[in-house]
Design an enzyme around this catalytic site. Structure first.
Site, PDB file in Angstrom:
ATOM      1  CG  HIS A  92     -82.761 -45.749  67.298  1.00  8.93           C
ATOM      2  ND1 HIS A  92     -81.786 -44.912  67.778  1.00  8.93           N
ATOM      3  CD2 HIS A  92     -83.586 -45.970  68.340  1.00  8.93           C
ATOM      4  CE1 HIS A  92     -82.010 -44.648  69.051  1.00  8.93           C
ATOM      5  NE2 HIS A  92     -83.092 -45.283  69.414  1.00  8.93           N
ATOM      6  CB  CYS A 131     -92.982 -56.114  75.808  1.00  8.49           C
ATOM      7  SG  CYS A 131     -91.697 -55.736  77.023  1.00  8.49           S
TER       8      CYS A 131
END
Length: 560
Positions: free
Chosen positions: A195, A492
């Protein structure tokens, strides 16, 4: 090590995440609340109900603060904060803590014991579940601070530009950073797809993770972070650091002048797209040269809810993104929840290894209406906006799964594709392409599953590096299958945000690259500076290497 020796100029090495150079003094997260393992006295039975209520109120207050911050954030930051808010009231730890209070243990000790118990289990489970340990301990500290009447823990807001160094950073902390004041990130733990790394890309600030020796660098010492080399230089020569920052800024200015569309120097077209999570993120991405959306993550409207959003509500949210990119390509990924993003209303079973369990498209196997209603919502948004989106399913493992999804999508008039995140899907890409119209490679999970390495593990960060030749071999195989079928294959994952790796991917035959909006100009400018032959030569050389470091080195030599 003495204070004087630690401030002597020296270079610490980690894993590069976000390119760029920054020079500033170190700041660190504030101290966390401490709680003794054993309470001074057992709670009287008459006091226990009130203590349970005090515990619930503290957890609810923490969750409310995080939800409020999620409502004011966009993109990945909003998704991370919403997920963390849900964790603040998760029954797994909260129920255990309440039981402990009812046996006479005060709330602070009950919270610490309940969360530490779960964190220990998750740490041993590894994989994506280990990622939640940092989240859980962050929640523990926030609830303890609330119980004690202390300020909310987290990252201090500096008065001047600073570099944030930490053992690890909780998602709720990284999601709220101001890139004007926190100009770079460096952590001892974490991996290239953590993250912290993903939000650093969204903020557009240099980032290096898994830095050996970083914990010994004191607050206030000036350091230079080089996000391309993966180095943290402690107490560098000020003049040398200033020149490096100036060179980095000049490169950033060159990148900023790139306005698209995506193409190599000799005119080979490559769509450079943006990853978004909601309408606000799409509007922000629209202000960049992004030619469309290569990954619209739809989880945000499902997370932190007790009930599934209605078809009308979903259609409105999807419509905001379609409207922002009217007349341009938009690829919508169907719900990718489970594992570290559980849904309250989907009836997730307890699993020994959730990252290899019911997540992504597999949730729809036991909840078929969930997929049907989402596709209905996407079709309604398409009809309302006049935009014809593509849709893709995550975590596809077999050609049969791809066939089932394609039939569902086409029944709503939508163009179907699938994510390639599981090695089996890459190996069978040719067969899968017999049933769908396009593929999109999610390199974050593909790296994790290919290398059998938890993407959050600092010890294994070099394995989850997207430059690993084993991972790139699967990307190359998938791209070749697309070329043979005459169908597009995009990337992606976070690999698409690395300008040099983006050139290598194009050399393999990748037709589109989708990254965080802040990374779009860097990727586009890198492609514009090289020819297709250079990209192909670099790709061939990279596939012949045996390590990520060697892959980077040969690509740099060819593409520079």
């Amino acid at each position: 090590m003495s204070s004087s020796s630690v401030t002597d100029s020296k270079v610490l090495y980690g894993v590069p995440v976000v390119a760029g150079v920054a020079y500033a003094p170190v700041i660190r997260p504030g101290s966390r609340p401490q709680v003794t393992e054993q309470p001074a006295a057992e709670l009287a039975e008459a006091d226990r109900p009130a203590e349970v209520e005090r515990l619930k109120e503290a957890a609810a207050t923490v969750a409310a603060r995080l939800r409020d911050r999620a409502g004011h954030a966009t993109g990945v930051a909003s998704e991370v904060l919403a997920t963390t808010a849900a964790l603040a009231q998760d029954r797994a730890w909260l129920g255990d803590a309440e039981k402990r209070v009812n046996t006479g243990i005060p709330a602070p000790q009950a919270v610490g014991a309940a969360i530490d118990k779960i964190a220990d289990v998750l740490s041993k489970a590894g994989d994506l579940m280990a990622e939640r340990v940092t989240d859980l301990r962050d929640i523990r500290d926030r609830v303890l601070a609330q119980l004690a009447g202390l300020p909310e823990p987290g990252v201090p807001t500096p008065d001047n530009p600073s570099i944030l160094c930490a053992e690890d950073l909780a998602p709720a902390d990284t999601a709220g950073l101001d890139p004007r004041l926190v100009v770079a990130l460096a952590t001892t733990l974490g991996g290239p797809t953590s993250h912290t790394a993903i939000i650093a890309r969204q903020l557009g600030i240099p980032c290096v993770v898994a830095v050996d020796g970083l914990d010994e660098v004191p607050v206030g010492v000036p350091v230079m972070v080089d996000g391309a080399l993966g180095t943290v230089t402690v107490a560098p020569d000020a003049a040398d650091a200033a020149r490096a920052v100036e060179t980095s800024r000049a490169e950033a200015d060159r990148v900023a002048r790139w306005k698209g569309p995506g193409a190599t120097a000799d005119g080979h077209a490559v769509a450079v797209l943006a990853n978004v999570q909601d309408g606000a993120a799409a509007q922000a991405a629209r202000r960049t040269p992004a030619e469309g959306v290569g990954l619209f993550r739809t989880e945000l409207c499902f997370l932190n809810r007790d009930t599934e959003p209605s078809v009308e509500e979903q259609a409105r949210i999807y419509g905001e993104v379609l409207t922002a990119f009217e007349g341009r390509k938009v690829v919508i990924r169907t719900l990718d929840a489970g594992s570290d993003k559980p849904l309250k209303f989907a009836g997730h079973p307890d699993e020994a290894n959730p990252a290899l369990g019911v997540r992504g498209v597999r949730i729809s196997f036991g909840n078929p209406g969930l997929m049907t209603r989402q596709l209905e919502s996407i079709a309604a948004a398409a009809a309302a906006t006049g935009v014809d989106p593509w849709v893709m399913a995550p975590m596809i493992a077999t050609a049969d799964e791809a066939t089932t999804f394609a039939e569902q999508a086409r029944s709503f008039g939508l163009t179907p594709g699938v994510m390639i995140e599981i090695p089996a899907a890459a190996l069978l890409a040719g067969r899968i392409l017999e049933h769908v119209d396009f593929l999109s490679i999610g390199t974050n999970d593909l790296a994790q599953y290919t290398m059998a390495a938890d993407r959050m593990s600092a010890e294994l960060a070099t394995l989850t590096d997207p430059w690993q030749p084993g991972v790139l071999a699967l990307v190359d195989m998938t791209a070749r299958a697309g070329a043979a079928a005459g169908k597009p294959v995009g990337v992606c994952g976070e690999a698409a945000a690395d300008p040099m790796l983006a050139c290598v991917l194009v050399g393999m035959g990748i037709t589109s690259l989708s990254a965080a909006a802040t990374a779009v100009p860097g990727v586009g400018a890198a492609l514009a500076a090289v020819t297709l032959d250079q990209c192909r030569t670099a790709a061939e050389a990279v596939l012949a290497t045996a390590s990520a470091a060697d892959a980077r080195a040969v690509a740099s030599e060819i593409l520079s």
